[in-house]
Design a protein around this motif. Structure first.
Motif, mmCIF file in Angstrom:
data_model
loop_
_atom_site.group_PDB
_atom_site.id
_atom_site.type_symbol
_atom_site.label_atom_id
_atom_site.label_comp_id
_atom_site.label_asym_id
_atom_site.label_seq_id
_atom_site.Cartn_x
_atom_site.Cartn_y
_atom_site.Cartn_z
ATOM 1 N N ASN A 63 0.733 -1.026 0.002
ATOM 2 C CA ASN A 63 -0.183 0.114 0.126
ATOM 3 C C ASN A 63 0.787 1.180 -0.032
ATOM 4 N N VAL A 64 1.850 1.253 0.961
ATOM 5 C CA VAL A 64 2.716 2.495 0.976
ATOM 6 C C VAL A 64 3.458 2.693 -0.289
ATOM 7 N N ALA A 65 3.878 1.626 -0.847
ATOM 8 C CA ALA A 65 4.648 1.646 -2.151
ATOM 9 C C ALA A 65 4.010 2.231 -3.395
ATOM 10 N N ALA A 66 2.892 1.465 -3.349
ATOM 11 C CA ALA A 66 1.948 2.151 -4.451
ATOM 12 C C ALA A 66 1.577 3.523 -4.270
ATOM 13 N N LEU A 67 1.132 3.903 -3.176
ATOM 14 C CA LEU A 67 0.699 5.433 -3.220
ATOM 15 C C LEU A 67 1.771 6.329 -3.077
ATOM 16 N N GLY A 68 2.933 5.812 -2.621
ATOM 17 C CA GLY A 68 4.239 6.544 -2.417
ATOM 18 C C GLY A 68 4.639 6.791 -3.753
ATOM 19 N N SER A 69 4.523 5.688 -4.692
ATOM 20 C CA SER A 69 5.012 5.890 -6.238
ATOM 21 C C SER A 69 4.323 6.919 -6.881
ATOM 22 N N LEU A 70 3.089 6.698 -6.969
ATOM 23 C CA LEU A 70 2.029 7.679 -7.440
ATOM 24 C C LEU A 70 2.225 9.197 -6.857
ATOM 25 N N ALA A 71 2.587 9.198 -5.688
ATOM 26 C CA ALA A 71 2.637 10.704 -5.257
ATOM 27 C C ALA A 71 3.981 10.928 -5.730
#
Length: 375
Positions: free
Chosen positions: A142-150
């Protein structure tokens, strides 16, 4: 999972009248194979449809190769399911992030329709983390996905501050915010569901449930049995199941027998089919209501249940149960069926523990079907 106690859950369909008592849920590996097969077909169709799109001409065939490899891995190897699920999720995120980057840095506002079509699938991927990896395993992804998008969004604005006013930038920001809200909502729902299940299993402050076993008490079970009987008395089976006394492995004495009863109840709940009914009659006696095509199948199902219980030890002690069952012939009402099952259990106990007796029979030994008794 707790059995479904609604009256409509015991319809006399062919599937429910097979006579088996064990769960018939689909194997998770087979289910994932079917899901991957469907996604692979959809990806191939999308590749044919988007042949004129420069990005999709490369991305979709690559995704099809990955999905095909994962499907072959699931079908022909014993690689852990978690590995293939994680690889599939990572592949999906690589595709989604690459497409977002392509729209942000190459197409700009001209790629807004493409981004709008992609946005719902970002939410689906985020939700899939919890479905496949569970609350703990999904946290890192979850953190990796939203962090990459951000990170993609921040890079675009840093390189071109004017793009902060662009429609595609606002859309990506909305995807990011919606993803965060979705994850918070999922987490809250998971905690609430866990608490509800724990309270249901333990029977804490829940009317109609036995406090020790978490099973419906006698009143609740009788009500459900009456509903099942009204729906259809055909193929109905009522079995009374008693936990046999065992020598405790230590000096716990009566406390061990209580723990044994709770242990056997958990084994029963994890074994019977979701559309069967389980209840507690008191004094270490449970009741099972199911459907079977005939009395012979019902007796065989109870024998398998007896063997399953004996294969689940507690503190080194193999528990045993004695079962008395009655097959409905249309002449007994729900209350009479339950009483007949209890009488048959009493007759079986007189003959010795760890056995199944098909009744009706009475504790004085006058059984109509003693030839069907086997230990």
């Amino acid at each position: 999972m707790l059995p479904d106690f609604r009256p409509g859950s015991l319809s006399a369909s062919a599937r429910e009248a097979r006579g088996g008592v064990f769960r018939t849920t689909l194997d998770r590996r087979v289910l994932n194979q079917r899901v991957l097969g469907g996604v692979l077909i959809a990806t191939l169709l999308a590749a044919l449809y988007h042949q004129n799109d420069p990005f999709e001409r490369v991305a979709l065939p690559a995704m099809a190769v990955l999905l095909g490899a994962l499907l072959a891995t699931l079908s022909f190897t014993r690689v852990p399911l978690l590995v293939t699920q994680t690889a599939g999720l990572l592949g999906g995120w690589v595709y989604l992030l690459a497409k977002v980057a392509y729209v942000l840095f190459v197409m700009g506002d001209a790629g807004l329709p493409m981004l709008l079509n992609l946005a719902p699938w970002g939410g689906v991927l985020l939700a899939s983390h919890l479905w496949t990896l569970g609350p703990q395993g999904s946290a890192g992804l979850n953190v990796a996905a939203l962090g990459s998008l951000a990170a993609l969004l921040a890079t675009k604005v840093a390189l071109d501050p004017a793009s902060a006013q662009a429609n595609v930038t606002g859309t990506v920001l909305q995807m990011l915010l919606a993803g965060g809200v979705l994850l918070l909502g999922q987490r809250g729902a998971a905690h609430r569901m866990t608490g509800d299940v724990r309270r249901a299993v333990l029977g804490q402050d829940t009317p109609g449930l036995d406090a020790l076993t978490g099973l419906p008490d006698r009143v609740a079970l009788e009500r459900q049995l009456e509903g099942a009987y009204r729906q259809s008395p055909e193929h109905l089976v009522v079995a009374a199941i008693a936990v046999d006394p065992q020598e405790p492995p230590d000096l716990s004495g009566q406390n061990f027998q209580v723990r044994l009863s709770a242990h056997v109840s958990r084994v029963l709940m994890s074994t019977v089919r979701d559309h069967d009914l389980l209840g507690c009659l008191g004094d270490g006696v449970a009741a099972l209501v199911m459907r079977a095509p005939d009395a012979r199948s019902a007796r065989a199902a109870c024998e398998r249940l007896r063997v399953r219980v004996a294969s689940r030890p507690l503190d080194g002690v193999n528990p045993t149960v004695t079962i008395g069952l009655v097959y409905a012939d249309g002449q007994l009402d729900p209350q009479a069926l339950l009483r007949a099952a209890e009488d048959t259990l009493g007759a079986a106990r007189q003959l010795g523990p760890n056995r199944v007796l098909l009744g009706p029979a009475r504790p004085d030994g006058n059984a109509e079907n003693l030839d069907t008794l086997f230990a």
